[in-house]
Design a protein around this motif. Structure first.
Motif, PDB file in Angstrom:
ATOM      1  N   ASP A  67      35.654  37.733 -58.317  1.00 41.02           N
ATOM      2  CA  ASP A  67      36.289  38.304 -57.133  1.00 41.02           C
ATOM      3  C   ASP A  67      36.132  37.454 -55.883  1.00 41.02           C
ATOM      4  O   ASP A  67      36.511  37.891 -54.787  1.00 41.02           O
ATOM      5  N   HIS A  68      35.556  36.252 -55.998  1.00 46.41           N
ATOM      6  CA  HIS A  68      35.293  35.442 -54.814  1.00 46.41           C
ATOM      7  C   HIS A  68      35.706  33.982 -55.044  1.00 46.41           C
ATOM      8  O   HIS A  68      35.424  33.421 -56.095  1.00 46.41           O
ATOM      9  N   LEU A  69      36.357  33.409 -54.039  1.00 47.74           N
ATOM     10  CA  LEU A  69      36.714  31.996 -54.036  1.00 47.74           C
ATOM     11  C   LEU A  69      36.110  31.370 -52.786  1.00 47.74           C
ATOM     12  O   LEU A  69      36.379  31.820 -51.664  1.00 47.74           O
ATOM     13  N   VAL A  70      35.286  30.350 -52.971  1.00 52.00           N
ATOM     14  CA  VAL A  70      34.585  29.702 -51.863  1.00 52.00           C
ATOM     15  C   VAL A  70      35.081  28.266 -51.766  1.00 52.00           C
ATOM     16  O   VAL A  70      35.029  27.518 -52.740  1.00 52.00           O
ATOM     17  N   LEU A  71      35.546  27.872 -50.588  1.00 52.36           N
ATOM     18  CA  LEU A  71      36.147  26.560 -50.383  1.00 52.36           C
ATOM     19  C   LEU A  71      35.190  25.654 -49.622  1.00 52.36           C
ATOM     20  O   LEU A  71      34.667  26.032 -48.567  1.00 52.36           O
ATOM     21  N   GLY A  72      34.952  24.455 -50.148  1.00 55.57           N
ATOM     22  CA  GLY A  72      34.099  23.495 -49.472  1.00 55.57           C
ATOM     23  C   GLY A  72      34.835  22.791 -48.345  1.00 55.57           C
ATOM     24  O   GLY A  72      36.032  22.522 -48.434  1.00 55.57           O
ATOM     25  N   ARG A  73      34.101  22.470 -47.264  1.00 58.53           N
ATOM     26  CA  ARG A  73      34.704  21.811 -46.095  1.00 58.53           C
ATOM     27  C   ARG A  73      34.215  20.385 -45.920  1.00 58.53           C
ATOM     28  O   ARG A  73      34.399  19.782 -44.879  1.00 58.53           O
TER      29      ARG A  73
END
Length: 325
Positions: A98-104
């Motif tokens: 349920d979670h999508l985490v995007l690197g910066r």
């Protein structure tokens, strides 16, 4: 025993056996992925997976709820995802992802990263379009290094994802979205009070007050607390009514809200600060291509332009009136 009773008994036995096989194959022999981390770079992609360990289902009352982390790299998102899945103890199961985490870490647009991931979802069952989206101030490699030193970090990170309020959904990103920003300090993950506004045009950091007003105006949060500079107090408001009126020279926004019970009614000066904050947030959103109050359609009718919110045109004149009771 009659023939009919024997057939019923046999059917019941087969059903029970099939259910046991199904639940075992779907839970105890697969790694249930709870969150995906995606990070593009000049040399390829890194994909990280927060997954349930050991073999038990994440939604089982008797499961070991320990969460672990693995990652992989590749030239494309597909290749990086395949490399990450090879590091799982069992076959990946994304039914609770349920979670999508995007690197910066890279200079790549987070909007483009969301586009890439949405396209990947259409080709592979590796998550959901309704996934809650976040971004980070740390890289996947930094998370992996920290997780080796502190085994409980992945589970703590997952709890942070679960408890963070009002993150956008992946399917909402094409209209612009406000992403919570995760930090990693002292071996613990937390969420910044400031958020990142991401659109197809650009991405910009909003202050804590701007972030709260963005969520308040868009209805993502019904109750917010503002600590306005110079007000000397924290104002907690409950959203009641919001109206947008077209005027000759622009638009007028009227926001009526209720202050927290048991607190002093804020002075008129505080309302003026909130009015300025509304105009500031709406204008910033417009300049980034995010039309918070849906002014674009009305502006098209008035000016004959074919575009709504855009970095190429000027935000309509806006006046805000805040009424607190």
């Amino acid at each position: 025993m009659t023939r009919r009773a024997a057939v019923q008994l046999l059917g019941t036995g087969l059903l029970i056996g099939w259910c046991l096989i199904f639940f075992r194959s779907e839970t105890t022999e697969q790694s249930v992925v709870r969150a995906v981390l995606a990070e593009p770079a000049a040399t390829g992609w890194s994909i990280g997976l927060l997954y349930q360990f050991p073999e038990a289902a994440a939604d089982s009352a008797e499961a070991d709820v320990s969460i672990r982390f693995c990652f992989g790299r590749g030239e494309t998102p597909q290749a990086a995802l395949a490399a990450a899945e090879e590091n799982l103890p069992q076959k990946a199961n994304y039914r609770l992802c349920d979670h999508l985490v995007l690197g910066r870490e890279a200079n790549a647009s987070l909007y483009d990263t969301m586009d890439h991931w949405e396209n990947l979802l259409r080709e592979n069952s590796c998550g959901r379009l309704s996934a809650r989206v976040f971004c980070t101030e740390f890289s996947i490699q930094e998370l992996a290094d920290a997780a080796e030193e502190k085994a409980e970090l992945p589970e703590q990170l997952l709890q942070t994802l679960k408890t963070t309020s009002a993150p956008p959904r992946l399917y909402e990103h094409q209209k612009g979205c406000l992403l919570p920003v995760l930090t990693l300090e002292g071996g613990s993950a937390s969420c910044r009070k400031e958020r990142l506004l991401v659109s197809a045009f650009s991405q910009t950091d909003l202050s804590e007050s701007e972030s709260k007003m963005f969520l308040f105006l868009t209805g993502k949060q019904k109750i917010v607390s503002f600590d306005l500079e110079g007000s000397g107090q924290t104002i907690t408001l409950t959203r009641r009514a919001q109206a947008v009126e077209m005027q000759d020279d622009g638009f007028r926004v009227e926001l009526t809200a209720q202050h927290k019970a048991g607190t002093t009614l804020p002075p008129a000066e505080t309302c003026r600060k909130l009015e300025n904050l509304i105009c500031q947030v709406v204008q910033t959103g417009w300049e980034q291509g995010s039309d918070l109050l849906q002014l674009g359609a009305a502006e098209q009718l008035r000016t004959g332009q074919s575009e709504g919110a855009s970095t190429k045109n000027v935000c309509p004149q806006l006046r805000a009136d805040v009424v607190i009771y």
